[in-house]
Scaffold this motif. Sequence first.
Motif, PDB file in Angstrom:
ATOM      1  N   ALA B  16       0.840  -1.198   0.000  1.00  0.00           N
ATOM      2  CA  ALA B  16       0.000   0.000   0.000  1.00  0.00           C
ATOM      3  C   ALA B  16       0.876   1.249   0.000  1.00  0.00           C
ATOM      4  O   ALA B  16       0.643   2.197  -0.764  1.00  0.00           O
ATOM      5  N   ALA B  17       1.916   1.241   0.852  1.00  0.00           N
ATOM      6  CA  ALA B  17       2.811   2.393   0.907  1.00  0.00           C
ATOM      7  C   ALA B  17       3.504   2.585  -0.430  1.00  0.00           C
ATOM      8  O   ALA B  17       3.583   3.710  -0.955  1.00  0.00           O
ATOM      9  N   GLY B  18       3.983   1.463  -1.004  1.00  0.00           N
ATOM     10  CA  GLY B  18       4.657   1.549  -2.291  1.00  0.00           C
ATOM     11  C   GLY B  18       3.736   2.095  -3.372  1.00  0.00           C
ATOM     12  O   GLY B  18       4.140   2.935  -4.185  1.00  0.00           O
ATOM     13  N   ALA B  19       2.469   1.645  -3.343  1.00  0.00           N
ATOM     14  CA  ALA B  19       1.511   2.107  -4.346  1.00  0.00           C
ATOM     15  C   ALA B  19       1.247   3.597  -4.175  1.00  0.00           C
ATOM     16  O   ALA B  19       1.054   4.337  -5.145  1.00  0.00           O
ATOM     17  N   ARG B  24       1.620   8.593  -9.594  1.00  0.00           N
ATOM     18  CA  ARG B  24       0.989   8.569 -10.909  1.00  0.00           C
ATOM     19  C   ARG B  24       1.600   7.546 -11.856  1.00  0.00           C
ATOM     20  O   ARG B  24       1.147   7.421 -12.979  1.00  0.00           O
ATOM     21  N   HIS B  25       2.649   6.864 -11.396  1.00  0.00           N
ATOM     22  CA  HIS B  25       3.230   5.854 -12.282  1.00  0.00           C
ATOM     23  C   HIS B  25       2.371   4.601 -12.217  1.00  0.00           C
ATOM     24  O   HIS B  25       2.614   3.699 -11.425  1.00  0.00           O
ATOM     25  N   THR B  26       1.344   4.581 -13.068  1.00  0.00           N
ATOM     26  CA  THR B  26       0.332   3.539 -12.985  1.00  0.00           C
ATOM     27  C   THR B  26       0.926   2.145 -13.084  1.00  0.00           C
ATOM     28  O   THR B  26       0.576   1.265 -12.309  1.00  0.00           O
ATOM     29  N   ARG B  27       1.837   1.948 -14.036  1.00  0.00           N
ATOM     30  CA  ARG B  27       2.360   0.597 -14.248  1.00  0.00           C
ATOM     31  C   ARG B  27       3.164   0.139 -13.047  1.00  0.00           C
ATOM     32  O   ARG B  27       3.070  -1.027 -12.635  1.00  0.00           O
ATOM     33  N   LEU B  28       3.939   1.079 -12.456  1.00  0.00           N
ATOM     34  CA  LEU B  28       4.737   0.726 -11.286  1.00  0.00           C
ATOM     35  C   LEU B  28       3.822   0.320 -10.132  1.00  0.00           C
ATOM     36  O   LEU B  28       4.054  -0.675  -9.443  1.00  0.00           O
ATOM     37  N   PRO B 109     -10.140   4.145  -9.962  1.00  0.00           N
ATOM     38  CA  PRO B 109      -9.020   5.080 -10.077  1.00  0.00           C
ATOM     39  C   PRO B 109      -7.793   4.512  -9.373  1.00  0.00           C
ATOM     40  O   PRO B 109      -7.822   4.255  -8.176  1.00  0.00           O
ATOM     41  N   VAL B 110      -6.744   4.277 -10.154  1.00  0.00           N
ATOM     42  CA  VAL B 110      -5.621   3.494  -9.656  1.00  0.00           C
ATOM     43  C   VAL B 110      -4.998   4.108  -8.410  1.00  0.00           C
ATOM     44  O   VAL B 110      -4.671   3.421  -7.455  1.00  0.00           O
TER      45      VAL B 110
END
Lengths: 157, 532
Positions: B16-19, B24-28, B109-110
């Motif tokens: 969760a923290a990483g996300a 905004r880097h959706t793929r990451l 929404p990612v």
Amino acid sequence: MTASLTLVIVMAVLYATGVYLLLERSLTRVLLGFLLVANATSLLLLIMAGPDGLAPVLDNGTEISQIADPLPQVFVLTAIVITFGVSAFLMALIYRSWRLSKADEVIDDAEDLAIAQRDANVEAELLDPDHQDQEVDHLDELSAAHDLAETGEEEKQ
Amino acid sequence: MTALVPLVVILPLLGAAGALIAGRHTRLQRLVTVAALVAVLAVSVALLIEVDRQGALVMTVGGWEPPFGISLVVDRLSALMLIISAIVLLAVLVFSVGQGMADGDDETPVSIYHPTYMVLAAGVFNAFIAGDLFNLYVGFEILLVASYVLITLGGTGARIRAGVTYIIVSLVSSVLFLAAIALIYGALGTVNIAHISLRMQDLPSDIQLILHVMLLIAFGIKAAVFPLSFWLPDSYPTAPAPVTAVFAGLLTKVGVYAIIRTETILFADSDINEALMVVSLLTMVVGILGAVAQADIKRLLSFTLVSHIGYMIFGIAMGTVAGVGATIFYIVHHITVQTTLFLAAGLVERQGGSTSINRLGGLLRSAPVIAVLFFIPALNLGGIPPFSGFIGKLALFRAGAETPDVLIWVVIAGGTLTSLLTLYALARVWNMAFWRQESEVETYQSSLLDQLSEAPGPAQQQESRNSPALMTWSTAGMVAVTVSLTIFAGPLYGVSARAGENLGNPRTYTSLVFPNVVDESQIDVSEGSGQP
């Protein structure tokens, strides 16, 4: 176990008022009701801690029997943090609901309305806020019918 | 091996923290969240293998010995629940990634969806490994707060309306749970589940009953047991398809899991099994009657979800080792199959533009893959042999038949009726949405459709959209999992039965947390004994 009577009374009043407000239709009151009930539960935790005492810090010379039970205080702190977060979320939700419908109320469930309509055979006017007058008229009719039925029953008796 | 235990909570929280950091880097973000869940799945598999070999793993957080510190307990039941929820969470995440790639960010929404989803996962996993009641409460709160965000995602009118009901009902159940914890602490001076279990027998039976019923009501609201299930069919169907799928699969089962722990370990002596038996019958029958009256597939599935919770309560109410073992098998079956059906309903909605069986038609011809993906779990839920639904129900009924009791036979009859009505409701969906020609839809007349109620709100006919391969593949993966539950029913049933045996005697559980302790008075709570 000893408990402070004042705390118990305050808790009871908070629960009573909180439940009353939770049952209201207005969302702001529901929020206030939730806050009261949550605080009442925090008080309940404190009451369950038993008699009060010194701060639970063990330094030289503090008797273990003199300190207050620290565990319920930790529970209360956690509960307060959770309540804080949830009430912030609820406020955002209430604001969003108000922006959408311009009404600070639990929005009517369309299915509930449909069932109410089926039962009372009421026409679409209840759904349409523009027909306020007719709705009032209709309610008058209903209450008049109700009165009639009551008087009829009395006469029968 | 105990070092693995906290990982199942830490990894999703790190995810969760990483996300959030990935922003905004959706793929990451997608990479980080999928990787975190894959890691949790690997850890759970390792945990299950280890736990099945040696019985259980107990981790004392920070080295503080129980009853002072927090203990995390993974027994066979916990490990089984961890593994199956990791699979379900992963499949639904892949499904929503596919949806997000196809539709852009509107539905999920990612930037919000992925971190919240991982927090939800952490809450679910935390609830499964909690060794004390307050930690269980915290796990519940983590998953509930995340679910508040997910169910109102996008903030449309319908979702806000459904969300308000869901949130207020959940808040009430949380407050009840917390009050029950307060009373238990007041009565017993501990919140450690094993310690409570040891001390509970000293309490007068009327106080035991009050505490018991308070906890059951709090968990019953979360598990959607009959008189407390009114909120579920109203709130779940409005959320985005992947959110509904994961809620339907997991959130109610966390409540059922808590009820199992309550009945088998906390209040093993206090006996309200007959009341639970009646409640289970009502949950089954009232739930399925609701499903029969629905035209909307998602609402229909929500009602079947409520109805099938009744089977699990039935198994718990038997109070026998065989009953609990069968319940655990049924939970595993139901988590997977209900999630799969909701994912399939999501695909149907994209293909047909609607989830109402009054407006769908011709899907068998236009989308044969979706038809297969719906048909297999539908038969499975309805309890057609050889699928796991049949095995689970058979195991429950056999466990019930061991006890000669009229009430149990009544519930078995009710369960059979519920199973048939489930099949009826799902077969009607199949007939209307898949078998019927698309040209027939306009003029179709059938007495089967006369009395059906549509979803509330204006009917929305959306355009038919193609489903990206990722969504179809993740649903297909879930279908494969449900089928494999049949193929590997033997080993799985073995693990479930052993998990049930673990729960048969509360002393088995308490001896895990307090090894070398036979009697409650042996636990030293005097000064300094809890030092790490």
